[in-house]
Scaffold this motif. Structure first.
Motif, PDB file in Angstrom:
ATOM      1  N   GLN A 115       0.808  -0.963   0.194  1.00  0.00           N
ATOM      2  CA  GLN A 115      -0.076  -0.017  -0.400  1.00  0.00           C
ATOM      3  C   GLN A 115       1.241   0.990   0.164  1.00  0.00           C
ATOM      4  N   ALA A 116       0.439   2.487  -0.069  1.00  0.00           N
ATOM      5  CA  ALA A 116       0.579   3.574  -0.151  1.00  0.00           C
ATOM      6  C   ALA A 116       1.328   4.175   1.094  1.00  0.00           C
ATOM      7  N   GLY A 117       2.493   4.964   0.734  1.00  0.00           N
ATOM      8  CA  GLY A 117       3.483   4.450   1.930  1.00  0.00           C
ATOM      9  C   GLY A 117       4.249   3.485   3.131  1.00  0.00           C
ATOM     10  N   GLY A 118       4.201   2.266   2.236  1.00  0.00           N
ATOM     11  CA  GLY A 118       4.214   1.030   2.677  1.00  0.00           C
ATOM     12  C   GLY A 118       5.907   1.169   2.136  1.00  0.00           C
ATOM     13  N   SER A 119       6.390  -0.177   2.712  1.00  0.00           N
ATOM     14  CA  SER A 119       7.929  -0.115   2.427  1.00  0.00           C
ATOM     15  C   SER A 119       8.308  -1.621   2.276  1.00  0.00           C
ATOM     16  N   LEU A 120       9.728  -1.952   0.983  1.00  0.00           N
ATOM     17  CA  LEU A 120       9.897  -3.077   0.777  1.00  0.00           C
ATOM     18  C   LEU A 120      10.998  -2.657   0.512  1.00  0.00           C
ATOM     19  N   ARG A 121      12.238  -3.739   1.140  1.00  0.00           N
ATOM     20  CA  ARG A 121      13.633  -4.192   0.634  1.00  0.00           C
ATOM     21  C   ARG A 121      13.415  -5.192  -0.886  1.00  0.00           C
ATOM     22  N   LEU A 122      14.319  -4.240  -2.108  1.00  0.00           N
ATOM     23  CA  LEU A 122      14.703  -5.538  -2.846  1.00  0.00           C
ATOM     24  C   LEU A 122      15.867  -6.004  -2.755  1.00  0.00           C
ATOM     25  N   SER A 123      16.594  -6.961  -2.826  1.00  0.00           N
ATOM     26  CA  SER A 123      17.493  -7.837  -2.855  1.00  0.00           C
ATOM     27  C   SER A 123      18.094  -8.502  -4.499  1.00  0.00           C
ATOM     28  N   CYS A 124      19.453  -7.867  -5.064  1.00  0.00           N
ATOM     29  CA  CYS A 124      19.712  -8.612  -5.926  1.00  0.00           C
ATOM     30  C   CYS A 124      21.268  -9.432  -5.762  1.00  0.00           C
ATOM     31  N   GLU A 125      21.157 -11.030  -5.856  1.00  0.00           N
ATOM     32  CA  GLU A 125      23.028 -11.256  -5.527  1.00  0.00           C
ATOM     33  C   GLU A 125      22.485 -12.134  -6.502  1.00  0.00           C
ATOM     34  N   ALA A 126      24.218 -11.530  -6.783  1.00  0.00           N
ATOM     35  CA  ALA A 126      25.350 -11.691  -8.246  1.00  0.00           C
ATOM     36  C   ALA A 126      25.637 -13.219  -8.213  1.00  0.00           C
ATOM     37  N   SER A 127      26.200 -13.362  -9.488  1.00  0.00           N
ATOM     38  CA  SER A 127      27.217 -14.941  -9.040  1.00  0.00           C
ATOM     39  C   SER A 127      28.241 -14.576 -10.051  1.00  0.00           C
ATOM     40  N   GLY A 128      29.273 -15.289  -9.986  1.00  0.00           N
ATOM     41  CA  GLY A 128      30.787 -14.862 -10.559  1.00  0.00           C
ATOM     42  C   GLY A 128      31.156 -13.349 -10.277  1.00  0.00           C
ATOM     43  N   PRO A 129      32.828 -13.917 -10.697  1.00  0.00           N
ATOM     44  CA  PRO A 129      33.907 -13.194 -10.287  1.00  0.00           C
ATOM     45  C   PRO A 129      33.630 -12.120  -9.677  1.00  0.00           C
ATOM     46  N   SER A 130      34.334 -11.431  -8.947  1.00  0.00           N
ATOM     47  CA  SER A 130      34.244  -9.723  -9.049  1.00  0.00           C
ATOM     48  C   SER A 130      33.777  -8.761  -8.434  1.00  0.00           C
ATOM     49  N   PHE A 131      32.761  -9.305  -8.059  1.00  0.00           N
ATOM     50  CA  PHE A 131      31.447  -8.569  -7.266  1.00  0.00           C
ATOM     51  C   PHE A 131      31.781  -7.443  -6.985  1.00  0.00           C
ATOM     52  N   GLY A 132      33.140  -7.338  -6.360  1.00  0.00           N
ATOM     53  CA  GLY A 132      32.893  -5.995  -5.565  1.00  0.00           C
ATOM     54  C   GLY A 132      33.972  -5.451  -6.165  1.00  0.00           C
ATOM     55  N   SER A 133      33.912  -5.025  -7.718  1.00  0.00           N
ATOM     56  CA  SER A 133      34.887  -4.500  -8.710  1.00  0.00           C
ATOM     57  C   SER A 133      33.811  -3.829  -9.993  1.00  0.00           C
ATOM     58  N   TYR A 134      32.661  -3.854  -9.538  1.00  0.00           N
ATOM     59  CA  TYR A 134      31.832  -3.724 -10.390  1.00  0.00           C
ATOM     60  C   TYR A 134      30.458  -2.217  -9.666  1.00  0.00           C
ATOM     61  N   HIS A 135      29.994  -1.592  -9.887  1.00  0.00           N
ATOM     62  CA  HIS A 135      29.387  -1.018  -9.483  1.00  0.00           C
ATOM     63  C   HIS A 135      27.639  -1.166  -9.940  1.00  0.00           C
ATOM     64  N   MET A 136      26.824  -1.273  -9.255  1.00  0.00           N
ATOM     65  CA  MET A 136      25.531  -1.979  -9.121  1.00  0.00           C
ATOM     66  C   MET A 136      24.965  -0.697  -9.379  1.00  0.00           C
ATOM     67  N   GLY A 137      23.413  -0.822  -9.921  1.00  0.00           N
ATOM     68  CA  GLY A 137      23.090   0.132 -10.279  1.00  0.00           C
ATOM     69  C   GLY A 137      20.910  -0.691 -10.105  1.00  0.00           C
ATOM     70  N   TRP A 138      19.850  -0.123  -9.829  1.00  0.00           N
ATOM     71  CA  TRP A 138      18.907  -0.426  -9.732  1.00  0.00           C
ATOM     72  C   TRP A 138      17.840   0.605 -10.541  1.00  0.00           C
TER      73      TRP A 138
END
Length: 123
Positions: A12-35
């Protein structure tokens, strides 16, 4: 890099959600991440991004103060905490990863995309 987004739903309007995005593969920490999101009948648009060094964050104006992007490199996961949701936030939300130079707000510079998760905000 493979990306798996989750956490969407109906709220409902005014509510909250948390989206998650799990990555597989090498060097996740080397990428910029966007939504990004694609509202019904509209083009896909930038929502938020987080840099791979220093965790600098970027937001579209309409979500500033309501959305928070974060990342946990130990879990290869990026999150989008969304609060004070409005019907205008209704969209399919996509996570994406980007390496190399260029603005993190530019959709075309993201090489890898998740499958999208639907967020619907009712009034």
């Amino acid at each position: 890099v493979q990306l798996q987004a989750s956490g969407g739903g109906l709220v409902q309007a005014g509510g909250s959600l948390r989206l998650s995005c799990e990555a597989s593969g090498p060097s996740f920490g080397s990428y910029h991440m966007g939504w990004f999101r694609q509202p019904p009948g509209k083009e896909r648009e930038f929502v938020a991004a987080i840099s791979w060094i220093g965790g600098r964050t970027f937001y579209r104006d309409s979500v500033k103060g309501r959305f928070t992007i974060s990342r946990d490199n130990t879990k290869n996961t990026v999150y989008l905490q969304m609060s004070s949701l409005t019907p205008e936030d209704t969209a399919i939300y996509y996570c994406a990863s980007k390496g190399g130079p260029g603005a993190v707000t530019t959709l075309g510079l993201y090489a890898f995309w998740g499958q999208g998760t639907q967020v619907t905000v009712s009034s």
